[in-house]
Each structure stands twice: as C-alpha cells, then as structure tokens.
Design an enzyme around this catalytic site. Sequence first.
Site, PDB file in Angstrom:
ATOM      1  N   CYS A  79       0.837  -1.205   0.000  1.00  0.00           N
ATOM      2  CA  CYS A  79       0.000   0.000   0.000  1.00  0.00           C
ATOM      3  C   CYS A  79       0.871   1.254   0.000  1.00  0.00           C
ATOM      4  O   CYS A  79       1.523   1.554  -0.996  1.00  0.00           O
ATOM      5  CB  CYS A  79      -0.978  -0.036   1.163  1.00  0.00           C
ATOM      6  SG  CYS A  79      -2.327   1.167   1.005  1.00  0.00           S
ATOM      7  N   HIS A 180      -3.720  -4.898   0.215  1.00  0.00           N
ATOM      8  CA  HIS A 180      -3.229  -5.465   1.473  1.00  0.00           C
ATOM      9  C   HIS A 180      -3.317  -6.990   1.419  1.00  0.00           C
ATOM     10  O   HIS A 180      -4.362  -7.562   1.741  1.00  0.00           O
ATOM     11  CB  HIS A 180      -4.042  -4.935   2.653  1.00  0.00           C
ATOM     12  CG  HIS A 180      -3.825  -3.498   2.933  1.00  0.00           C
ATOM     13  ND1 HIS A 180      -2.802  -3.036   3.721  1.00  0.00           N
ATOM     14  CD2 HIS A 180      -4.490  -2.399   2.490  1.00  0.00           C
ATOM     15  CE1 HIS A 180      -2.841  -1.713   3.768  1.00  0.00           C
ATOM     16  NE2 HIS A 180      -3.850  -1.307   3.022  1.00  0.00           N
ATOM     17  N   GLU A 182      -2.124  -9.106   3.423  1.00  0.00           N
ATOM     18  CA  GLU A 182      -2.323  -9.650   4.770  1.00  0.00           C
ATOM     19  C   GLU A 182      -3.784  -9.590   5.214  1.00  0.00           C
ATOM     20  O   GLU A 182      -4.154 -10.200   6.222  1.00  0.00           O
ATOM     21  CB  GLU A 182      -1.426  -8.918   5.773  1.00  0.00           C
ATOM     22  CG  GLU A 182      -1.899  -7.541   6.178  1.00  0.00           C
ATOM     23  CD  GLU A 182      -1.653  -6.436   5.158  1.00  0.00           C
ATOM     24  OE1 GLU A 182      -1.985  -5.275   5.468  1.00  0.00           O
ATOM     25  OE2 GLU A 182      -1.132  -6.718   4.069  1.00  0.00           O
TER      26      GLU A 182
END
Length: 199
Positions: A79, A180, A182
Amino acid sequence: MIGVIDYGAGNLLSVVNALNYLKVEHRLIKKPADFKGVKKIILPGVGAFGYAIEQLHKKRLFEKVYEWIMLNKPYLGICLGMQLLFERSEEAPGIKGLGVFDGAVKKFARCKVPQIGWNRVEIVRPCPLVHQSDNHLFYYFLHSYYVYGVLEELIVGIAEYNVSYPAIINKGNIYAVQFHPEKSGKEGLKLLKNWVARC
C-alpha cells in the site's frame, strides 16, 4: 529472517499476524542496527505519504531502506509502502519520496475515496508472486491515492477504480502491491508465501 519496517505508522499487526500464520521468522526494524541479519524487508503502510517519509527520516531508516533497494535486495512494499517508492505525491507537496522509480502519486478523482474493499487485479505479465493465468484474483484495497506515470515494464498487475492503475509492480528483487495481502484471505496469504519462498 524478514524485517518489517516499523516507522510508527504502518499496519504492522496484521502483517505480523500473517507472517506468524505462515510460520515465517521475522523481526520489527525500528532503528538502523535492526537490519543486521535480515535477508528481506517489508515496508507496510497505512497513513499519509508525508508523515511516513518524515518518520523514516526521524528514525534514520530512510537512507537504509533506500540503500537496500538500490542494492536490489528483496523488498516488498504494501500500500503506502508501494507509493513511497516513487518521487512525489499530491498528498504531500514538496516532500520527496524514495524516488526509486519514475512516477508520482495522485488522488482518485470523480469517485468515492478512499476505495475500501475487494477489487479484481488483472495480471499483465509473469511474476513469481502470482501466475499470469490467475486473472480472477481479488484482493482487499484501502487507499485514496494511486501511482501513475509508471514505466510499463514495471507493471505486473492492474486494477480499475474509475481509472486503471498499477496494483502490482516489480523490478528485480523489488516488489510492491497497492492492496493489502495480509487482509486478503487465502489469495493474499498465497501471495505473501510466494514472496517469502520465491522472490
């Protein structure tokens, strides 16, 4: 050993949780000495371009990260960690980014910001992070700005949000994603695992 850059303004917990889930050895990098023994680094990011650059300088991490990238050591920007690779951002006039690549960061126009939620990424060239045949991949995005003026040869994946923009870039051992991983479920964890194992 993977180092996660801690400049005081990142989505560290979610990245650390993902690495823990994948059973990947890692440590937080809060000062230059923490780079010792690290083989790869992740620069996560949630927040403002200018503040992030300010904190990297304050913690004497800016030059270390820049040198790391210039030596083509394994890097993953997430990001804001992708946007910081470029020269400048509309979000912070007058503040210089890492300037690793030509290009700049621009705010989305004529659409709701931030872009929050799942979006499709089209893979446009081969990359160890993802298979080019995987053109129905969705990842979680949370951002108001995107990079533009990027050399075509850097772009691995593109997304659409009123405009087409780079969602995955790569040159050598330098990788970055606008979304993202994750927070992107199974496919996001797969991407992180690929980076750890193959990049």
